[in-house]
Enzyme design. Structure first.
Site, PDB file in Angstrom:
ATOM      1  N   GLN A   1     -13.153 119.072  77.864  1.00  0.00           N
ATOM      2  CA  GLN A   1     -12.181 118.831  76.812  1.00  0.00           C
ATOM      3  C   GLN A   1     -12.875 118.337  75.550  1.00  0.00           C
ATOM      4  O   GLN A   1     -13.753 117.489  75.601  1.00  0.00           O
ATOM      5  CB  GLN A   1     -11.160 117.784  77.249  1.00  0.00           C
ATOM      6  N   GLY A   2     -12.484 118.893  74.419  1.00  0.00           N
ATOM      7  CA  GLY A   2     -13.079 118.491  73.148  1.00  0.00           C
ATOM      8  C   GLY A   2     -14.258 119.346  72.747  1.00  0.00           C
ATOM      9  O   GLY A   2     -14.712 119.304  71.604  1.00  0.00           O
ATOM     10  N   ASP A   3     -14.773 120.158  73.676  1.00  0.00           N
ATOM     11  CA  ASP A   3     -15.900 121.047  73.361  1.00  0.00           C
ATOM     12  C   ASP A   3     -15.400 122.418  72.878  1.00  0.00           C
ATOM     13  O   ASP A   3     -16.185 123.221  72.382  1.00  0.00           O
ATOM     14  CB  ASP A   3     -16.781 121.269  74.599  1.00  0.00           C
ATOM     15  N   SER A   4     -14.144 122.685  73.068  1.00  0.00           N
ATOM     16  CA  SER A   4     -13.583 123.974  72.706  1.00  0.00           C
ATOM     17  C   SER A   4     -14.028 124.414  71.324  1.00  0.00           C
ATOM     18  O   SER A   4     -14.137 123.619  70.402  1.00  0.00           O
ATOM     19  CB  SER A   4     -12.065 123.932  72.741  1.00  0.00           C
TER      20      SER A   4
ATOM     21  N   ASP B   1      -9.670 134.643  71.894  1.00  0.00           N
ATOM     22  CA  ASP B   1      -9.697 133.226  71.536  1.00  0.00           C
ATOM     23  C   ASP B   1     -10.792 132.946  70.509  1.00  0.00           C
ATOM     24  O   ASP B   1     -11.784 132.274  70.789  1.00  0.00           O
ATOM     25  CB  ASP B   1      -9.891 132.373  72.794  1.00  0.00           C
TER      26      ASP B   1
ATOM     27  N   HIS C   1      -7.530 128.753  69.973  1.00  0.00           N
ATOM     28  CA  HIS C   1      -6.633 127.724  70.510  1.00  0.00           C
ATOM     29  C   HIS C   1      -6.836 126.366  69.843  1.00  0.00           C
ATOM     30  O   HIS C   1      -5.973 125.496  69.918  1.00  0.00           O
ATOM     31  CB  HIS C   1      -6.759 127.619  72.041  1.00  0.00           C
TER      32      HIS C   1
END
Length: 258
Positions: free
Chosen positions: A212-215, A123, A77
Site C-alpha cells: 500500500q502506498g507504492d502504487s 492502470d 487508480h
C-alpha cells in the site's frame, strides 16, 4: 480495491522469508493492495526519476516516475477522480518528513480512457506538471522491448509505501529487486491476469513486494520503465506476486501525452 484502494503501488520492502508456494482463489477488488516489503533504503540522488504523489496538504499516497521534465507516469487508480488542484508531485525527497527537494503543482491528469479498475487492466496515467523539473528522466519500454519482460529478470521496485500489509508507511524511500514471473505463474495466482496489460514480479516464497502506498511507482529493468505498481493480493505473500501495469503496450498512448 487496494489496501488503500488498490495496491497503491507495490513498494520495495524486501524481507526474504520462506513459505511454500500455494495457489488460492482469484483476488477480488477488495484484495488489492500495494507497498514495498523487504526493502532497503534508497536515495533519489541515485534514482532521480522516482517521485511521490501527495495531496494538497502534503500526505503521500502513491508513487510515480518522471519520464519527461514535466511528465510523470503513475497508476490510473492513484489519480482517477482526483483533480489537478489537489494533487502534488514531490521530487528529490528521500525522507517524507524533510523539506528537501521540490514540490510541483499538477496542471493536467490523463487517465487511460479504457481504465475501469486496476484488476481489469489499463492502470496507467500521465500527470502534466505546472513547471519543468531539472532532473534525469527514465525511458519507457517500447513494444520492441520484449526481452525486458522475460521471466527471471531481476527488476527494481521503489516506493515510500507500507513495509507490511496493513502496516505503517515508510518514512524513507525504499528499494528492492524482484524477479519477473512467467505468464503461467501469474495466471495461476490471478485468473484475471492478462499479459497484454499486466506483468507480475515476486518470489514464489514471497517476502519481497510492493505494498500500500507504492502504487504507481516504477518497475525498472534494463534502464527502462517496464511497469507501474498496480495491484496484488496482500503484500509479499507466498504464491501471490505483485501485479504491475505493463508499460510497453501503452507506449503509443503514453508518448502521445508527452
Amino acid at each position: 480495491m487496494a489496501k488503500t484502494l488498490h495496491r497503491l503501488i507495490l513498494s520495495v520492502v524486501v524481507s526474504a522469508l520462506a513459505s511454500i508456494f500455494m495457489t488460492a482463489p482469484a483476488a477480488t477488488a477488495d484484495d488489492v493492495s500495494p507497498m514495498i516489503v523487504g526493502g532497503t533504503r534508497a536515495s533519489t540522488a541515485t534514482y532521480p526519476w522516482v517521485v511521490y504523489l501527495a495531496s494538497s496538504s502534503g500526505g503521500q499516497f502513491c508513487g510515480g516516475t518522471l519520464v519527461k521534465a514535466n511528465k510523470v507516469v503513475t497508476a490510473a487508480h492513484c489519480v482517477s477522480g482526483r483533480s489537478p488542484s489537489n494533487t502534488r508531485v514531490v521530487h528529490g525527497r528521500d525522507d517524507k518528513q524533510s523539506t528537501a527537494g521540490t514540490v510541483v503543482n499538477v496542471s493536467r491528469i490523463w487517465v487511460h480512457p479504457s481504465y475501469r479498475t486496476a484488476t481489469s487492466g489499463y492502470d496507467v496515467a500521465v500527470l502534466t506538471l505546472a513547471s519543468n523539473l531539472n532532473s534525469a528522466t527514465l525511458p519507457l519500454a517500447t513494444p520492441a522491448d520484449t526481452a525486458l519482460y522475460q521471466a527471471g529478470n531481476s527488476a527494481l521496485i521503489l516506493g515510500w509505501g507500507t513495509t507490511s500489509s496493513g502496516g505503517s508507511a515508510s518514512r524513507y524511500l525504499l528499494k528492492a529487486n524482484v524477479p519477473l514471473t512467467s505468464d503461467a505463474t501469474c495466471k495461476t495466482a490471478y485468473p484475471q491476469y492478462s499479459n497484454t496489460s499486466m506483468v507480475c514480479a515476486g518470489f514464489p516464497q514471497g517476502g519481497v513486494d510492493t505494498c500500500q502506498g507504492d502504487s504507481g511507482g516504477p518497475l525498472v529493468f534494463g534502464g527502462k520503465l517496464i511497469g507501474d505498481t498496480s495491484w496484488g493480493r496482500g503484500c509479499a505473500a507466498a504464491g501471490y506476486p505483485g501485479v504491475y501495469g505493463r508499460i510497453a503496450p501503452y507506449y503509443s498512448v503514453i508518448t502521445a501525452q508527452l
